[in-house]
Design a protein around this motif. Sequence first.
Motif, PDB file in Angstrom:
ATOM      1  N   LEU A 173       9.919 -25.566 -25.465  1.00 10.14           N
ATOM      2  CA  LEU A 173       8.477 -25.422 -25.334  1.00 10.14           C
ATOM      3  C   LEU A 173       8.150 -24.920 -23.939  1.00 10.14           C
ATOM      4  O   LEU A 173       8.940 -25.115 -23.002  1.00 10.14           O
ATOM      5  N   PRO A 174       7.007 -24.289 -23.773  1.00  9.69           N
ATOM      6  CA  PRO A 174       6.575 -23.935 -22.411  1.00  9.69           C
ATOM      7  C   PRO A 174       6.291 -25.208 -21.615  1.00  9.69           C
ATOM      8  O   PRO A 174       6.009 -26.270 -22.177  1.00  9.69           O
ATOM      9  N   MET A 175       6.335 -25.069 -20.307  1.00 15.21           N
ATOM     10  CA  MET A 175       6.227 -26.243 -19.446  1.00 15.21           C
ATOM     11  C   MET A 175       4.916 -27.000 -19.661  1.00 15.21           C
ATOM     12  O   MET A 175       4.886 -28.241 -19.652  1.00 15.21           O
ATOM     13  N   TRP A 176       3.818 -26.277 -19.855  1.00 14.65           N
ATOM     14  CA  TRP A 176       2.523 -26.939 -19.990  1.00 14.65           C
ATOM     15  C   TRP A 176       2.438 -27.789 -21.255  1.00 14.65           C
ATOM     16  O   TRP A 176       1.546 -28.642 -21.385  1.00 14.65           O
ATOM     17  N   LEU A 177       3.378 -27.579 -22.208  1.00 13.11           N
ATOM     18  CA  LEU A 177       3.461 -28.428 -23.397  1.00 13.11           C
ATOM     19  C   LEU A 177       4.628 -29.404 -23.326  1.00 13.11           C
ATOM     20  O   LEU A 177       4.512 -30.565 -23.726  1.00 13.11           O
ATOM     21  N   HIS A 178       5.764 -28.919 -22.800  1.00 12.32           N
ATOM     22  CA  HIS A 178       6.987 -29.731 -22.815  1.00 12.32           C
ATOM     23  C   HIS A 178       6.867 -30.946 -21.889  1.00 12.32           C
ATOM     24  O   HIS A 178       7.276 -32.057 -22.257  1.00 12.32           O
ATOM     25  N   LEU A 179       6.310 -30.734 -20.704  1.00 10.94           N
ATOM     26  CA  LEU A 179       6.214 -31.837 -19.743  1.00 10.94           C
ATOM     27  C   LEU A 179       5.310 -32.971 -20.268  1.00 10.94           C
ATOM     28  O   LEU A 179       5.733 -34.129 -20.299  1.00 10.94           O
ATOM     29  N   PRO A 180       4.077 -32.686 -20.716  1.00 10.04           N
ATOM     30  CA  PRO A 180       3.264 -33.793 -21.235  1.00 10.04           C
ATOM     31  C   PRO A 180       3.811 -34.389 -22.527  1.00 10.04           C
ATOM     32  O   PRO A 180       3.632 -35.590 -22.776  1.00 10.04           O
ATOM     33  N   ALA A 250      10.563 -29.822 -18.650  1.00 11.37           N
ATOM     34  CA  ALA A 250      10.048 -31.181 -18.818  1.00 11.37           C
ATOM     35  C   ALA A 250      10.092 -31.978 -17.517  1.00 11.37           C
ATOM     36  O   ALA A 250       9.763 -33.166 -17.527  1.00 11.37           O
ATOM     37  N   ARG A 251      10.491 -31.350 -16.426  1.00 14.79           N
ATOM     38  CA  ARG A 251      10.606 -32.074 -15.162  1.00 14.79           C
ATOM     39  C   ARG A 251       9.307 -32.004 -14.366  1.00 14.79           C
ATOM     40  O   ARG A 251       8.592 -31.002 -14.419  1.00 14.79           O
TER      41      ARG A 251
END
Length: 436
Positions: A173-180, A250-251
């Motif tokens: 996923l892109p970071m703006w989705l994967h991280l949250p 995700a970091r």
Amino acid sequence: MSGTTPGAAGVERPIDPQLPRMSGPLTGQEPPAPPKANAFIKELMRGSIVTTILAIVLAMLVGGILIALTDEDVQQASVYFFARPGDTFVAAWSAVYGGYEALFRGAVFNARGADFAAQIKPLTNALGFAAPLIAAGLGVALAFRVGLFNIGARGQMLMGAVFAALFTFHIDLPMWLHLPATLLAGIVGGALWGGLVGVLKAYTGAHEVILTIMFNYVAYYLLLWMIRTPGLLQKEGTNQPISAATPESARFPELFGPDFPSLDWGFVIVILATLLVWWIIERSSLGLRMRAVGENPHAARAAGISVQRIYIYAMLFAGGLAGLAAMNQIQGSVTTGFTATIDAGIGFDAITVALLGRSRAWGTFAAGILFGMLKAGSFSMQAQGIPVDIVLVVQSLIVLFIAAPPLLRTIFFLPKTDAEKAAKARAKAAKKAVAA
């Protein structure tokens, strides 16, 4: 204003205007009230802030004695103490000063740094260590306010890590989705694990201490099995019990850039969590019901509050906050893969943090920063040849003195509280009744 007072033979003598009027039970006049400044100082000395500060000071003094006793130079100088006592005192002072200077240098400010970034890096390290402690401590503190002794933060952290790794580590996923998404999965995992304890407590009456202890073991061995099993959480291409690395997307990003790798956006999320817990407990209607149940569950039930539901809510919140602590670990400081010891003792240290913070949101926040500083500074102390266990002793003593305010007031001759005075009077009266 002058006046007269009756003499020995009925002769009235003039009152000296320079003398204050007499007061007391024999004169029929009440003594003047004490100045407001005195009352303010008395209440301040009784307060929790002064008690906490003095507990830290006393713990540091005891820690200093232990540093001096374990120092080699002090031990060598003590051999000829009676011949040259000054050498022993100088060596002891050097050992204690050097130890606490190293603690400050490793936790707050390193004056020996080449530039300003290097000088304040220890503080960012301390804040990075403090973030998971604060999050887990908030969960324990919130449960304390409801009258629940939650010692299962470790298991809730482990299950948060399991959920995050199981459901989000293998998706792209892109970071703006994967991280949250990873953050939410960890919080949900911890909340479900804590909420299960709340359900069992509410509907079976099982004691939360026994439940959380057992759930800690269950979570630990479940995670251990999963990171040893290919196809579940074990890292591909290895037979070691370790999970896959946290995906880059995700970091948590570093908060102030690569010069301060220990401080990331997880600390900002912890600040927001502290604000949320404070609002829930102190300002919301749910918090009012939680506090009522914590004070007296029988009275709360008589007032129409569902005690069972409050228990479940409290443990859901507590578990979710422990899950947030786990996410600060696997999305921040431990991103190369985690083992069954990913909690790093934070789950149990959270109990200490909550006790030191007196189960208040911002008190827990401050206590977490203090313990983060102690942890960061312990590495510098260890480099000085001081055993790292000294820091653990200081932490334990702080909690000991915080948990025993009467002992602290006795040591520092602080005024007793009204409750302590009443208890002493009752004990004295009971002793007289037995003697009679």
